[in-house]
Enzyme design. Structure first.
Site, short mmCIF file in Angstrom:
data_model
loop_
_atom_site.label_atom_id
_atom_site.label_comp_id
_atom_site.label_asym_id
_atom_site.label_seq_id
_atom_site.Cartn_x
_atom_site.Cartn_y
_atom_site.Cartn_z
N ASP A 152 31.71 20.84 31.29
CA ASP A 152 30.84 21.58 30.39
C ASP A 152 30.76 20.87 29.04
O ASP A 152 31.79 20.58 28.43
CB ASP A 152 31.44 22.98 30.22
CG ASP A 152 30.52 23.92 29.47
OD1 ASP A 152 29.49 24.32 30.05
OD2 ASP A 152 30.83 24.26 28.30
N ASN A 153 29.54 20.58 28.60
CA ASN A 153 29.33 19.99 27.26
C ASN A 153 30.32 18.88 26.90
O ASN A 153 30.99 18.95 25.87
CB ASN A 153 29.43 21.09 26.19
CG ASN A 153 28.17 21.93 26.13
OD1 ASN A 153 27.08 21.45 26.44
ND2 ASN A 153 28.31 23.17 25.73
N GLU A 208 27.87 17.43 32.11
CA GLU A 208 26.80 18.37 31.74
C GLU A 208 26.45 18.15 30.27
O GLU A 208 26.80 18.93 29.41
CB GLU A 208 27.22 19.82 31.99
CG GLU A 208 26.08 20.81 31.83
CD GLU A 208 26.23 21.74 30.61
OE1 GLU A 208 25.37 22.61 30.46
OE2 GLU A 208 27.19 21.60 29.83
#
Lengths: 646, 646
Positions: free
Chosen positions: B372-373, B401
């Site tokens: 995530d990120n 991501e």
């Protein structure tokens, strides 16, 4: 290191990941660009750090971000020698904080905690700045929130944030890059080529250096500053070539100056019919008075009777029968030329001897060499020998005469050649010219390949000049001399419009390479007048003294090409418009690049044509131009923007 | 060294001058290219030398020159791990001699001396080949010129020259380059995302891993092989977000799974409403039976009540009042999330702890992480931690991501992420799609950036899917699944065509991120049928298992896009034609790339549409195609070239 959050990539200028230095000349601006980014959304700061010479003092200039994580900064190089630079960048929490608190104040949020953070940042960057320490006290005082907020929003505060970056965990580009700065002549030179043996004013007589001295006023009047002489050494007598490259010379034929060496001497000797070394040196001294430098031809190959062949047969390729291998391109044979075998086990002695040739002529005062076919000698040799010369004589210019494949030409320029012959000779249409200039000026080779444009050479009478009238010669001259700050011409045949080829070839019929020629050196004509005017314009206008500043202008007629050349400070502006069709009148509208010129809505531009001395005033973005080639195929405008309109 | 005459430049594949390895997967072909040239006109030979692993055995493959001094050669990588390669080249005088003598023989010149030279070359290269030594005797014998000439002109002689290069003064590329070869799944994977809390078959009930197990047959029937779960850890209770991202949650609202950590545990714990670690492991085991791997979400951030906040406040940014800095994008605040402060002096402990999270889940059987990120955490951290994982577990896949700026996305891929989310989500028109594929497949990022195409995610309901009918969903699915060998979908909302946005945003209304959802998991429809057929085609056709083999086909209608995907050996050929307009029938002629397909003048191509099972025969280069989206917006043709016509 682990706390460094910034990545720095693709730093320019660089050549092959730093394998070679990027080149500039004294006074040029260096535009450094890089991709710089970090994780997250914090603010970054970046700077170019540079110095002159290994022992110089580091200086720095702040970079600015443009788009897409690209950053840039510029500095000027003012000294000859090597500059070194690197890029460094860091996350600046002070700047991030400042941007955040401004937005929060604008959104009328409570910023009391942010003000306290600001006080910490101020103390961290203040150093000896007492005033910033006092600001910190205000920001920290919970009773002074209003005053503190005003302080933060003040211009002084913005200025302080900018001038006092919080420099922590600085990331630095791994490898320092080098910029080799050469003297201005490397970028701005005006070449005239002639065969001294044809410089006699008396028909049929072998010209001498004494005769060449008499031509200096003519050449100087046309504002040339380099006089390039084909080889001046003894010409081989064995297998000598005759008129029009015939395999055998008749009695008394002079042979090709590029077939170097005979029983009279080799690369350090002078062809006795031209005169003595003293005569040569007198020519050099006289030329100097006219600000003309002599360029010598460096053709590292031997005639069969060159003294090297006997003294050092091991420098040549020997065949099974003991004979020396001549040059060939099977099934063609060039029996008047013996190439050196650079793969010889005695390569070291060979390299040293060739180096000694160069140093010998430097010792005689030569500072410019036009190198014949460098692409037929090894790259590593050139890299070494040019490096050796540069160490002691950084101002020596080497012009690479390699009309060959692009990567070979590029490699020679990278490894040290100062200037290079180019494909300009065959770029004729508007599209070809624009595409080629774009490649030279905006492509990667801009950092190492300095073009020298020649419309003709003794080897090349290109198709488009064959059996053409004077206009085509003028067009090609105007292009060469204004597109490129280095240009040259094989002079007498050019100014007298000689245009007869060997049938089906791009070669001169009755080429001067194989015979004496006689020219009426007293005659001037339309061509010499134009050469004189353009070369004077080049001398007087700095915008014409660099190749890198070209900006093509839109003009809807494909026969018309237009381009602006400008100095960085816009103090000198030249606009060139050329009709590429030597036969027909063409007209069209030329668009002024207003943004580049810093011109707004109101336009008031004065133009003086430096060829015809006609004056124009343009008040529109698009301006009508009409060129009748039989009057003059081009405009060379000096442009002035009326100050009140800027 | 001084006698080496060859320069080797711009060797590909390489990433940032060798700073990072180029990536391939097992079974892929590596096309090595380089610029190779020397002075003069002698013949060059070049080869790629490569090995598997530091201790591998060097192998070599000969390079061939194409145009403009470009050379190329290929080899296949068959093992996971690191390959190393370099390019070397030399002037081959034997080959030069051979070319010359052939031309001289053709021109009927005397070659007796050349034959003697040939004998010397033969002896130099013959080694233990007695026959070549005998040839040398013939070539040297002045009485056997005719026989020797015939020998030189024979096929065996040509073969000998080719197989026995004269390898002297070999120039070698300075730096060995690395190719990191990963397992096939890095390039071919089919992802399905669901929130396990919504996997219950009973409306209103919090789903559990037990419920998710019951969905496996459905997901497997659609041929997905990765099941990606958003974070399965305890969800923060402090500052928990409510329905539609409201700042405060009502009693009983479940919060966002990305707000990780509470008094119930952190990144190594399991949200108890989903079940126990044992339940999770059962899901994993059951999935394995269906050849489905679980992908875990790696979101390195904390809810305010994450155990780390109390135990390690030094891992966060503390404010002057002792509070912890929450995430913000001024003036917006995200008070439910505390980012880690990677600049902390305790960075080492923080890095080790985060690494231990990854190793903990690998210990539980996880081999795929969707990160995530990643662009909000430092590059150097990812480079280190992925490197540490790869050392012990080279098959672990990390999907980045990072929907952010191009250079940031590229940097993450370079430093080690196996796959990356892309801009495909927003590339809609034919021009946009073709340009983007060209950049991915033919640009420099091809060597490190493996795309994973997603038509939607829980964060993104793109404009073009909003309030659109099923056809647009089918079109975007068909593009994702056939353009890219890695693709995924946020499943249930996609197959059931959910298309209601938050007004004016590219976000789902009533987003599952903030609430439980209920789906009728027993229902199939046109979309699930199509997903099943396409995913089966992907499994059965190797041409769909790589992204790098795309070849767009001309088709004059801008609403139609067509592309060929083929294996290197042409044994598997897939032709995709998609109508990009979800509303209107479009037709046009598609051009077969005959040259790429090895087809000559006679064309006889059989096509079977793997969706509709319809058969076609094409006998022309240009073939009529018509797509009525309400019947089916695309063709997925398996193509066979009739053998007798090749």
């Amino acid at each position: 290191m682990a706390q460094q959050r910034v990545l720095i990539e693709d730093v320019q200028p660089q050549v092959d990941a730093g394998a070679y230095p990027a080149k500039r000349t004294v006074g040029e601006r260096v535009d450094v660009t890089a991709s710089i980014f970090s994780d997250g959304h914090d603010h970054l700061r970046a700077e170019v750090v540079y110095k002159f010479g290994k022992l110089g003092t580091w200086m720095s200039v702040e970079m600015e971000s443009t788009v897409n994580d690209n950053w840039s900064a510029s500095f000027y190089v003012t000294e000859k020698g090597s500059y070194f630079f690197y890029v460094q960048a860091w996350v600046d929490h002070f700047d991030t904080w400042y941007d955040g608190i401004k937005k929060k104040i604008a959104a009328k949020l409570d910023v009391s905690l942010e003000l306290r953070e600001g006080a910490e940042f101020l103390r961290a960057v203040a150093g000896t700045h007492q005033e910033m320490m006092r600001w910190a006290d205000v920001l920290e005082d919970p009773t002074k929130v209003k005053e503190a907020t005003e302080r933060v929003m003040s211009d002084e505060f913005e200025d302080a944030v900018h001038r006092h970056p919080l420099k922590r965990h600085v990331a630095r580009q791994e490898k320092e890059l080098e910029i080799r700065v050469e003297h201005a002549k490397a970028l701005f030179s005006t070449w005239y080529e002639l065969f001294p043996r044809s410089s006699s004013l008396s028909p049929g007589k072998h010209g001498t250096f004494q005769d060449t001295i008499k031509l200096l006023p003519r050449i100087a009047a046309m504002h040339f500053d380099v006089l390039y002489l084909p080889p001046i050494h003894p010409i081989g007598k064995l297998n000598r070539k005759g008129k029009n490259n015939s395999v055998t010379a008749a009695e008394g034929e002079p042979g090709s100056p590029w077939a170097i060496g005979s029983d009279e001497g080799g690369h350090k000797a002078i062809h006795k019919e031209l005169g003595t070394l003293e005569d040569y040196k007198r020519l050099q001294q006289e030329a100097k008075k006219y600000n003309i430098q002599i360029a010598l031809d460096l053709a590292f190959q031997c005639a069969p009777d060159h003294p090297y062949v006997k003294a050092h047969p091991e420098w040549f390729r020997q065949r099974p029968d003991g004979s020396i291998q001549y040059a060939e391109n099977p099934p063609k044979k060039y029996q008047d030329i013996y190439p050196f075998n650079f793969e010889t086990e005695s390569w070291k002695e060979l390299w040293e001897e060739l180096k000694s040739v160069i140093f010998y002529w430097i010792g005689q005062g030569i500072t410019i060499f036009r190198v014949d076919n460098p692409h037929t000698k090894p790259f590593r040799f050139w890299e070494w020998v040019i490096g050796e010369v540069n160490k002691k004589h950084p101002d020596v210019i080497f012009l690479s005469e390699a009309f060959t494949r692009p990567k070979v030409m590029a490699a020679l320029a990278k490894l040290g050649f100062t200037q290079s012959y180019t494909y300009f000779t065959w770029r004729v249409t508007k599209g070809e010219i624009m595409e080629y200039m774009n490649e030279l000026v905006n492509g990667p080779s801009r950092n190492y390949f300095r073009p020298n444009f020649w419309p003709n050479t003794p080897d090349i009478l290109p198709w488009h000049l064959q059996r053409q009238g004077e206009n085509m010669f003028i067009i090609r001259f105007a292009l060469a001399s204004t597109l490129s700050s280095n240009y040259g011409m094989y002079g007498p045949v050019y100014e007298f419009g000689e245009n007869t080829p060997v049938e089906g070839k791009e070669e001169y019929y009755n080429s001067e390479k194989y015979e004496l020629r006689h020219y009426d050196w007293r005659r001037t004509n339309r061509m010499t007048d134009i050469i004189t005017l353009v070369n004077r314009a080049r001398k007087e206008n700095r915008a014409l003294q660099t190749t890198w500043n070209i900006q093509f202008c839109a003009v809807e007629n494909p026969n018309l090409i237009a381009y602006l050349k400008k100095t960085d400070d816009l103090s000198n502006l030249i606009l060139v418009v050329i009709n590429l069709d030597p036969h027909q009148r063409h007209s069209g509208y030329v668009q002024l690049p207003l943004h580049q010129l810093g011109i707004g809505r109101l336009i008031n531009v004065k133009l003086r044509d430096l060829i015809t001395s006609e004056d124009y005033t343009w008040t529109q973005e698009w301006n009508y131009v009409e060129l009748e080639p039989h009057k003059m195929p081009f405009h060379l405008f000096k442009m002035e923007i009326h100050a009140s309109q800027m």
